[in-house]
Every structure is written in C-alpha cells, then in structure tokens.
Design a protein around this motif. Structure first.
Motif, mmCIF file in Angstrom:
data_model
loop_
_atom_site.group_PDB
_atom_site.id
_atom_site.type_symbol
_atom_site.label_atom_id
_atom_site.label_comp_id
_atom_site.label_asym_id
_atom_site.label_seq_id
_atom_site.Cartn_x
_atom_site.Cartn_y
_atom_site.Cartn_z
ATOM 1 N N ASP A 51 0.833 -1.209 0.000
ATOM 2 C CA ASP A 51 0.000 0.000 0.000
ATOM 3 C C ASP A 51 0.863 1.252 0.000
ATOM 4 O O ASP A 51 0.554 2.221 -0.701
ATOM 5 N N ILE A 52 1.929 1.242 0.778
ATOM 6 C CA ILE A 52 2.848 2.390 0.837
ATOM 7 C C ILE A 52 3.514 2.588 -0.518
ATOM 8 O O ILE A 52 3.601 3.709 -1.017
ATOM 9 N N ILE A 53 3.958 1.501 -1.112
ATOM 10 C CA ILE A 53 4.631 1.588 -2.410
ATOM 11 C C ILE A 53 3.660 2.063 -3.489
ATOM 12 O O ILE A 53 3.990 2.940 -4.293
ATOM 13 N N THR A 54 2.457 1.508 -3.499
ATOM 14 C CA THR A 54 1.448 1.934 -4.473
ATOM 15 C C THR A 54 1.123 3.409 -4.295
ATOM 16 O O THR A 54 1.064 4.165 -5.277
ATOM 17 N N SER A 55 0.947 3.841 -3.064
ATOM 18 C CA SER A 55 0.657 5.254 -2.790
ATOM 19 C C SER A 55 1.818 6.144 -3.220
ATOM 20 O O SER A 55 1.605 7.231 -3.774
ATOM 21 N N TYR A 56 3.040 5.698 -2.977
ATOM 22 C CA TYR A 56 4.226 6.445 -3.391
ATOM 23 C C TYR A 56 4.182 6.682 -4.905
ATOM 24 O O TYR A 56 4.315 7.817 -5.377
ATOM 25 N N TRP A 57 3.993 5.610 -5.669
ATOM 26 C CA TRP A 57 3.995 5.744 -7.119
ATOM 27 C C TRP A 57 2.789 6.533 -7.615
ATOM 28 O O TRP A 57 2.881 7.255 -8.616
ATOM 29 N N ASN A 58 1.657 6.440 -6.939
ATOM 30 C CA ASN A 58 0.512 7.279 -7.305
ATOM 31 C C ASN A 58 0.855 8.753 -7.151
ATOM 32 O O ASN A 58 0.499 9.577 -8.003
ATOM 33 N N ARG A 84 8.577 1.091 -10.843
ATOM 34 C CA ARG A 84 7.205 1.570 -11.034
ATOM 35 C C ARG A 84 6.231 0.432 -11.321
ATOM 36 O O ARG A 84 5.180 0.334 -10.718
ATOM 37 N N PHE A 85 6.591 -0.412 -12.250
ATOM 38 C CA PHE A 85 5.631 -1.419 -12.708
ATOM 39 C C PHE A 85 5.694 -2.734 -11.924
ATOM 40 O O PHE A 85 4.757 -3.516 -11.976
ATOM 41 N N LYS A 86 6.749 -2.938 -11.183
ATOM 42 C CA LYS A 86 6.836 -4.100 -10.293
ATOM 43 C C LYS A 86 6.484 -3.714 -8.867
ATOM 44 O O LYS A 86 6.625 -4.496 -7.940
ATOM 45 N N LYS A 87 6.071 -2.442 -8.690
ATOM 46 C CA LYS A 87 5.658 -1.930 -7.381
ATOM 47 C C LYS A 87 6.751 -2.115 -6.335
ATOM 48 O O LYS A 87 6.556 -2.729 -5.299
ATOM 49 N N ARG A 88 7.917 -1.564 -6.649
ATOM 50 C CA ARG A 88 9.043 -1.609 -5.710
ATOM 51 C C ARG A 88 9.463 -0.184 -5.368
ATOM 52 O O ARG A 88 9.293 0.732 -6.159
ATOM 53 N N MET A 89 10.034 -0.037 -4.203
ATOM 54 C CA MET A 89 10.488 1.280 -3.752
ATOM 55 C C MET A 89 11.928 1.488 -4.225
ATOM 56 O O MET A 89 12.759 0.593 -4.096
ATOM 57 N N ALA A 109 18.031 7.228 -4.985
ATOM 58 C CA ALA A 109 17.035 7.518 -6.016
ATOM 59 C C ALA A 109 15.823 8.225 -5.419
ATOM 60 O O ALA A 109 15.278 9.150 -6.026
ATOM 61 N N LEU A 110 15.395 7.802 -4.229
ATOM 62 C CA LEU A 110 14.282 8.478 -3.558
ATOM 63 C C LEU A 110 14.586 9.964 -3.392
ATOM 64 O O LEU A 110 13.736 10.820 -3.653
ATOM 65 N N SER A 111 15.793 10.257 -2.958
ATOM 66 C CA SER A 111 16.199 11.637 -2.749
ATOM 67 C C SER A 111 16.200 12.427 -4.060
ATOM 68 O O SER A 111 15.708 13.552 -4.122
#
Length: 71
Positions: free
Chosen positions: A4-11, A42-47, A52-54
């Motif tokens: 859910d966190i990962i999906t929300s992040y990419w959303n 993005r498409f494998k739903k990974r963080m 890269a986050l930064s």
C-alpha cells in the motif's frame, strides 16, 4: 501494508509528473537515474533505493515525507 505504501508512493509520483507535464523518461534523464530501473520499480511496485528516492523527491520538488507517507 508495505505494498500500500509503495502503491501510494507511485501514485503521488505519477500525479506530480502529470502536474509538471513530464514523463518518467524525462525524469530519468534529468536525475541520472536509469530509466530501466525506474520502470522496474514503477511497474513491479518496488520502492527505489535511498539515493534515487532523494533525487526523485528533489526533481519533483516534493518532500520525502509527502511522497512516502502522503504528509
């Protein structure tokens, strides 16, 4: 829960790139993050990793808290 966190992040990333009128490909070119890595995350739903986050956060001009937690 982690999914859910990962999906929300990419959303939130998708929403921000649409608002800016940019693509993930353009973001990869500007940030220096490999486009294949972004697509995999993005498409494998990974963080993405911390570096890269930064870079993504900085490129989108959004805080990590917002991108990850929505706050």
């Amino acid at each position: 829960m982690e999914k859910d966190i990962i999906t929300s992040y990419w959303n939130r990333v998708d929403e921000a790139t649409k608002t800016l009128g940019v693509t993930l490909k353009f973001m990869s070119e500007i940030t220096g993050i490999d486009y294949a890595a972004i697509r995999l995350w993005r498409f494998k739903k990974r963080m993405p990793n911390a570096e890269a986050l930064s870079k993504i956060s900085e490129f989108l001009n959004l805080s990590l808290d917002y991108l990850i937690k929505g706050k």
